[in-house]
Structures are given as structure tokens and as C-alpha cells.
Design a protein around this motif. Sequence first.
Motif, PDB file in Angstrom:
ATOM      1  N   TYR A  17       0.800  -0.981  -0.103  1.00 38.24           N
ATOM      2  CA  TYR A  17       0.019   0.086  -0.108  1.00 38.24           C
ATOM      3  C   TYR A  17       0.725   1.170   0.043  1.00 38.24           C
ATOM      4  O   TYR A  17       0.676   2.257  -0.750  1.00 38.24           O
ATOM      5  N   ALA A  18       1.779   1.259   0.996  1.00 43.60           N
ATOM      6  CA  ALA A  18       2.786   2.457   0.950  1.00 43.60           C
ATOM      7  C   ALA A  18       3.330   2.918  -0.280  1.00 43.60           C
ATOM      8  O   ALA A  18       3.413   4.015  -0.707  1.00 43.60           O
ATOM      9  N   LEU A  19       3.865   1.833  -1.016  1.00 40.96           N
ATOM     10  CA  LEU A  19       4.562   1.998  -2.080  1.00 40.96           C
ATOM     11  C   LEU A  19       3.470   2.447  -3.394  1.00 40.96           C
ATOM     12  O   LEU A  19       3.948   3.375  -3.866  1.00 40.96           O
ATOM     13  N   ILE A  20       2.476   1.876  -3.360  1.00 42.60           N
ATOM     14  CA  ILE A  20       1.511   2.229  -4.424  1.00 42.60           C
ATOM     15  C   ILE A  20       0.957   3.581  -4.079  1.00 42.60           C
ATOM     16  O   ILE A  20       0.743   4.253  -5.204  1.00 42.60           O
ATOM     17  N   ARG A  21       0.706   4.060  -2.857  1.00 37.60           N
ATOM     18  CA  ARG A  21       0.649   5.275  -2.353  1.00 37.60           C
ATOM     19  C   ARG A  21       1.595   6.253  -3.325  1.00 37.60           C
ATOM     20  O   ARG A  21       1.196   7.537  -3.727  1.00 37.60           O
ATOM     21  N   SER A  38      -5.999  -0.456  -6.005  1.00 40.80           N
ATOM     22  CA  SER A  38      -5.058  -1.640  -5.717  1.00 40.80           C
ATOM     23  C   SER A  38      -4.411  -1.335  -4.238  1.00 40.80           C
ATOM     24  O   SER A  38      -4.203  -2.280  -3.552  1.00 40.80           O
ATOM     25  N   GLY A  39      -3.990  -0.088  -4.112  1.00 42.29           N
ATOM     26  CA  GLY A  39      -3.154   0.199  -2.863  1.00 42.29           C
ATOM     27  C   GLY A  39      -4.006   0.185  -1.639  1.00 42.29           C
ATOM     28  O   GLY A  39      -3.791  -0.465  -0.574  1.00 42.29           O
ATOM     29  N   THR A  45      -6.823  -5.650   2.922  1.00 47.35           N
ATOM     30  CA  THR A  45      -6.356  -6.758   3.400  1.00 47.35           C
ATOM     31  C   THR A  45      -5.496  -6.973   4.530  1.00 47.35           C
ATOM     32  O   THR A  45      -5.734  -7.953   5.582  1.00 47.35           O
ATOM     33  N   ALA A  46      -4.595  -6.115   4.817  1.00 44.15           N
ATOM     34  CA  ALA A  46      -3.463  -6.227   5.792  1.00 44.15           C
ATOM     35  C   ALA A  46      -4.387  -5.869   7.071  1.00 44.15           C
ATOM     36  O   ALA A  46      -4.273  -6.731   8.200  1.00 44.15           O
ATOM     37  N   GLN A  84     -12.718   3.164   6.889  1.00 42.99           N
ATOM     38  CA  GLN A  84     -12.292   4.300   6.082  1.00 42.99           C
ATOM     39  C   GLN A  84     -11.905   3.991   4.748  1.00 42.99           C
ATOM     40  O   GLN A  84     -12.006   4.629   3.915  1.00 42.99           O
ATOM     41  N   PHE A  85     -11.025   2.894   4.614  1.00 41.81           N
ATOM     42  CA  PHE A  85     -10.793   2.271   3.569  1.00 41.81           C
ATOM     43  C   PHE A  85     -11.671   1.853   2.690  1.00 41.81           C
ATOM     44  O   PHE A  85     -11.735   2.090   1.325  1.00 41.81           O
TER      45      PHE A  85
END
Length: 191
Positions: A17-21, A38-39, A45-46, A84-85
Motif C-alpha cells: 500500500y505504502a509504495l503504491i500510494r 489496488s493500494g 487486506t492487511a 475508512q478504506f
Amino acid sequence: MNIRHAFVAAPVLSLAYALIRIIDGFDGSRGPGLAWTSGHLAFLTALALFVPIMWEMRRLAGRTAAATIAAVVGTAGAVAAIAQFTIDIVVGFMAADHEAMRVLSDKVSSVPGVPLVVYQVGPMLFYIGLFALAAVLAAKGVLKVWAVLLILAAVVLPAASLDLLPISSLLLLGGLLPLALRSARATAALQ
């Protein structure tokens, strides 16, 4: 999924997520689109994996009152973050561009209680619960102090900047890895 795999998968999905963000922000704005969705799905999922992780941490702590309270607090925070997500994903699907996302997000945030529960205080409970469980495990001698400090840094670092999420995810992986290895040894001993 085996719980020992969850101890690794959750931080790895957080890292994804962090990298995709970061990649999503290369054009100057984040969302909507494939990277946004996708992020967010990776982090969703995490978060879902962190719930059984916290309850396993409670078990490893001996199901004490402190561990139970921390697991409940952490789970409540995870539920708020999941909300939130989920909202962010739905808004991303409904919006044609970043400005439309902002308008839709503002509508959701205008619902009384939503900003506090879903965006401000609620998700912080996840991090508080996770750190509290790590601290209880350290007090019980199940987790080393260095691992707890990694988890503490992992939960505090994003407050400075969300761009530090990749480092935070790696720190979280380092802090939780001893629990994955412990679970692997326990499983091997039973076989």
C-alpha cells in the motif's frame, strides 16, 4: 491462512500500500484509478489480517485483562480503519477525477460522527492496541524490547509524514517477525 503467515503478510501488504500510494502521487494527486484502488485493497487486506494477529498476541500474552483490553481496542481501531478504506475505495469508484473524489469525501465526512470515528480517533485505536499488545508481550518475556521499539516506531512514524509508511511497514515487519518465528517453532514442535 496460518497465523504465522499473517504476521508477515500484514506488514508486507502494508508496504505494498505504502509504495503504491507513493507511485499514485507521482502525477501530483492520488486517485481515482488502478493505483488508488489496488493500494487501498492491499491495506484493507492487511487490516483484516491484523485482527487475528492481535488476538494471537493476546493468546501469547496469556489472555490477561491488559492483553484483552488491548486486543479489543486494536480491533475497534481496525474496524474503523476498514470503514475508512472501504469508503475511500467506493469514493474512488464513484468519482471521475480527484476533485470529484474530494466532493464525495466531503459529503461522507459531513455525516455526524464519521470524521471522529472513521478518520480521526477510530483508526488511531488500532495502532494503540497493537503497540499495547507488544508491550504486554515484552512484559511477559514473549517479545524482546527491541521488537517493541520497532513496533512503536512503526506506529508513530506515519504521524510525521504518510510518505514514511514504507519505513513504518518494514519496522512493523521487523517487530512482528519474532512472533511469526515463534509460531513456526510452536507448529513444528507439535508435528
